[in-house]
Design an enzyme around this catalytic site. Structure first.
Site: not given
Ligand code: BGC
Length: 763
Positions: A288
């Site tokens: 993530d």
């Molecule tokens: C979130 C994810 C997301 C990623 C990319 C993160 O902060 O937890 O769910 O896919 O950002 O935007």
């Protein structure tokens, strides 16, 4: 030696091989291609493939936005991008990769396509309340078609984190509290996105997230730690991820939380032993957003150490943080990682590109004609309207005030009644709030000239400007009116007094749920509660349309309202979908997938809880029983609950066997009759309880369901099959097994409204 085709075919048929291993010729071709390419790659180029950046064109969800992206692409230091939207921009970025970088390796283009792309569908928690797998799959299919028409080939969805704590804002992005339903939805979404052929230009690769247990964040505070037993993980939290992987999900995203004290992003047991070795996952794992870097704050060491930990654990791609890019060469020199680990990660990224057809044509998803045909097309808007209506849950309907008649005067009141900014819900980064149909517009177009519609705002979503500022980071979701709260309320009451019925549209702003939007008080903000009190005092029928991204505590609202309709955030067609329900063009059929607590103190609250040795009976609070002095044990609205404009009768339960063997299939049947005046759909639910297990089992567990449509007066015999699979669970050795002994079988209209019951024995 190449395995013989027929032996593989047979192995595939009898289920010895996962589906993706059944096409050996293609796999062999891919392996040869990737090996050939890798033989030409330098160490730096291999590490470059592991680097995922966002140039900041999209919404940055962390604190960091990558710099010098163009130069890095040209140097072969980037494997993929996200936050770049549209064929023109994506083509330009791809051109950099395939014309300027030495080996011309195309980039992956990803995005957070969570509930629709530009055609925004209801938030996932709402979609789950439809319990309609075909529709949910279709929503992902349409989102995939639309996103791929805009240049994308990879979506960060489905989010399948089971959640039992509505304080956590990200419950909006998931499918609620139940593992069985959650697993079905996870698989349906993956099928929808990926279709039958990942290389087709209208399918996209899914990324199941957030692996794992992200939904169990302590105290519902986002990014918080989690701690749970292996049995609980295996039974209630891990199956939806596994279901997504079994459905062929091409990629997995790590979660921010720790598991057994080790952050998921560095957790070798999770990423390698469980995911790859036990579950047979063949795709790639991406972190993530800056999850590697964040492990420094977890206390796992400096950037070099945490990056090496992630690679060692089996994590292939580093989102935004560039820990891999900047530290892996040194870690290799110092033997903290191996060449083999870097090669494996690089290979998995290249394989994903191969499967998506990007080596054959890097511009496969950059067809100039498709965007015009697919984006916001009529079929997608139609689906959005249908999905919007099917996601709503009717929580109360006294005096059968709903459906409304298209006559007289209707007072439409509330801060969300004529509001575009909040209709799409959280995580609709590619949607345009201004394209949404507000509730007022939907109602006006439904009634035409047959009824008079009056409108007053009545209240701000919240009067608290400090709170509003925190919610408004992506744009103005809470606008505080220059008029005082008293003025707004007085105007609303005066408007209501002129009407026959009041429809009050109240709730959360869209960004009051979602990422980093945890709340410790999940009630309706005070300004809106006061408005509802004032409206109820008029004595007019009060229909409350509630928007929220999570279950709210609604005891007061439930008392004040004549009818209560939970509509979540319905998406781009919000106004039309809600009007369809209010006027009975569509009969509500949604059922809750998360329990609505009476107060925050009951949390965590979920239907499939264990019994205690001293359960609370049905009577008043008893001393020395498991209960509270100040609130009941049960939720205000339970899992599986939802009303209809019609009524259904359940009778004639029949089990075709009184005892079942481990190899038997038991047929369970009953008759469902529509006893009301409207055609409607009922979601019939089958629950089981194991009464003689080696590990104490929950009071009930959902094991099957069906959504049945019946005309007034019509009946149907419904059949379910119960077999060993449905009776099994993980024992202390984490073996999936069934215990001989007695089981209770319950068929109901919700987890708390069991209409038919019986028992049988497993021998
Ligand atoms: C979130 C994810 C997301 C990623 C990319 C993160 O902060 O937890 O769910 O896919 O950002 O935007």
């Amino acid at each position: 030696m190449k395995p013989h085709f027929f032996s593989l075919l047979i192995a595939g048929i009898i289920g010895l091989l996962p589906l993706h291993a059944q096409i050996p010729a293609t796999t062999a071709k891919m392996n040869a291609f990737v090996s050939g390419l890798m033989s030409k790659m330098t160490l730096e180029e291999k590490i470059g493939q592991l680097n995922l950046l966002t140039p900041g064109g999209g919404v940055a969800t962390g604190a960091v936005v990558s710099a010098d992206v163009e130069t890095k692409i040209s140097k072969g230091q980037v494997g993929g991008l996200f936050g770049v939207i549209g064929v023109e921009k994506i083509r330009k970025a791809q051109q950099l990769a395939v014309s300027r970088s030495r080996l011309k390796i195309p980039l992956l283009f990803g995005s957070d396509v969570i509930h629709g792309y530009k055609t925004t569908f209801p938030i996932p928690l709402g979609l789950s309340c439809s319990w309609d797998m075909a529709l949910i799959e279709h929503s992902a299919r349409l989102a995939g078609i639309e996103a791929s028409a805009d240049g994308l080939c990879w979506v960060y969805s489905p989010m399948v984190d089971i959640a039992r704590d509505p304080r956590w804002g990200r419950v909006a992005e998931g499918s609620g509290e139940d593992v069985y339903l959650g697993s079905k939805i996870a698989a349906a979404m993956v099928r929808g996105y990926q279709g039958d052929d990942l290389a087709a230009n209208n399918t996209v690769m899914a990324c199941v997230k957030h692996f794992a247990l992200y939904g169990a964040a302590e105290a519902g505070r986002d990014y918080n730690t989690t701690d749970m037993s292996r049995i609980k993980m295996y039974e209630y939290y891990l199956p939806p991820y596994k279901a997504a992987i079994d459905a062929g999900a091409g990629s997995v995203m790590t979660s921010f939380n720790e598991i057994d004290g080790i952050p998921a992003t560095a957790n070798k047991w999770l990423m390698t032993d469980l995911l790859r070795k036990q579950w047979g996952f063949k795709g790639f794992v991406v972190t993530d957003y800056t999850a590697i870097n964040e492990m420094m704050a977890h206390g796992m060491g400096n950037l070099q150490t945490v990056s090496a930990l992630a690679l060692n654990a089996g994590v292939d791609m580093d989102m935004v943080g560039e820990g891999y890019l900047t530290t892996l060469p040194l870690s290799l020199q110092q033997h903290k990682v191996t060449q083999r680990q870097i090669d494996d990660a690089c290979r998995r990224i290249l394989e994903a590109k191969y499967k998506l057809g990007l080596f054959e044509d890097p511009y496969r998803y950059c067809d100039d004609n498709r965007a015009g045909q697919e984006i916001l097309s009529a079929d997608k808007k139609k689906a959005a309207r249908e999905l919007g209506a099917r996601s709503c849950v009717l929580l109360k309907n006294s005096q059968q005030v709903l459906p409304l008649k298209k006559s007289g005067t209707i007072a439409l009141i509330g801060p969300l009644a004529n509001n575009k900014n909040n209709m799409l819900g959280t995580w609709a980064v590619n949607g345009d709030p201004q394209a949404a149909v507000p509730i007022l517009e939907g109602i006006k177009s439904a009634v035409g000239n047959s009824a008079k519609i009056l409108f007053a705002k009545g209240a701000n979503i919240s009067d608290d400007s400090v709170f509003a500022k925190k919610v408004n980071v992506f744009g103005e979701r809470i606008d505080i009116d220059p008029a005082s709260a008293e003025q707004l309320r007085a105007e609303a009451v005066a408007t209501a007094n002129k009407a026959d019925v009041i429809v009050a549209v109240v709730g959360e702003a869209s960004e009051m749920s979602g990422e980093a939007a945890s709340r410790s008080d999940i009630g309706l903000p005070g300004s809106q509660q006061q408005l509802l009190r004032a409206l109820a005092q008029t004595g007019k029928p009060l229909v409350v349309v509630l928007m929220s991204g999570r279950p709210l505590t609604l005891t007061t609202e439930n008392d004040l309202a004549t009818a209560l309709l939970e509509v979540w955030f319905p998406g781009i067609e919000a106004g039309n979908a809600v009007a369809d329900l209010l006027f009975g063009h569509y009969n509500p059929s949604g059922k809750l997938t998360m329990s609505f607590p009476r107060n925050v103190g009951q949390i965590p609250i979920y239907y499939n809880h264990k019994n205690t040795g001293r359960p609370q009976g049905d009577g008043p609070t008893e001393k020395f029983h498991s209960n509270y002095l100040d609130v009941a044990n049960d939720p205000l609205f339970p899992f599986g609950y939802g009303l209809s404009y019609t009524s259904f009768k359940y009778d004639h339960l029949k089990l075709d066997k009184a005892t079942v063997g481990l190899k038997d299939k038991m047929d369970v049947s009953f008759t469902l009759t529509n006893t009301g005046a409207y055609a409607g759909e009922e979601i019939v639910q089958l629950y089981l309880r194991d009464k003689e297990a080696t590990i104490a089992r929950p009071v009930k567990e959902l094991k099957d369901f069906k959504k049945i449509r019946l005309e007034p007066g019509e009946n149907k015999t419904i059949h379910f099959t119960v077999d060993k699979e449905k009776l099994s669970y993980f024992n202390s050795n984490l073996q999936w097994m069934a215990d001989p002994g007695m089981f209770e079988i319950m068929i109901g209209s919700s987890s708390a409204d069991i209409r038919l019951k019986s028992e049988f024995e497993l021998r």
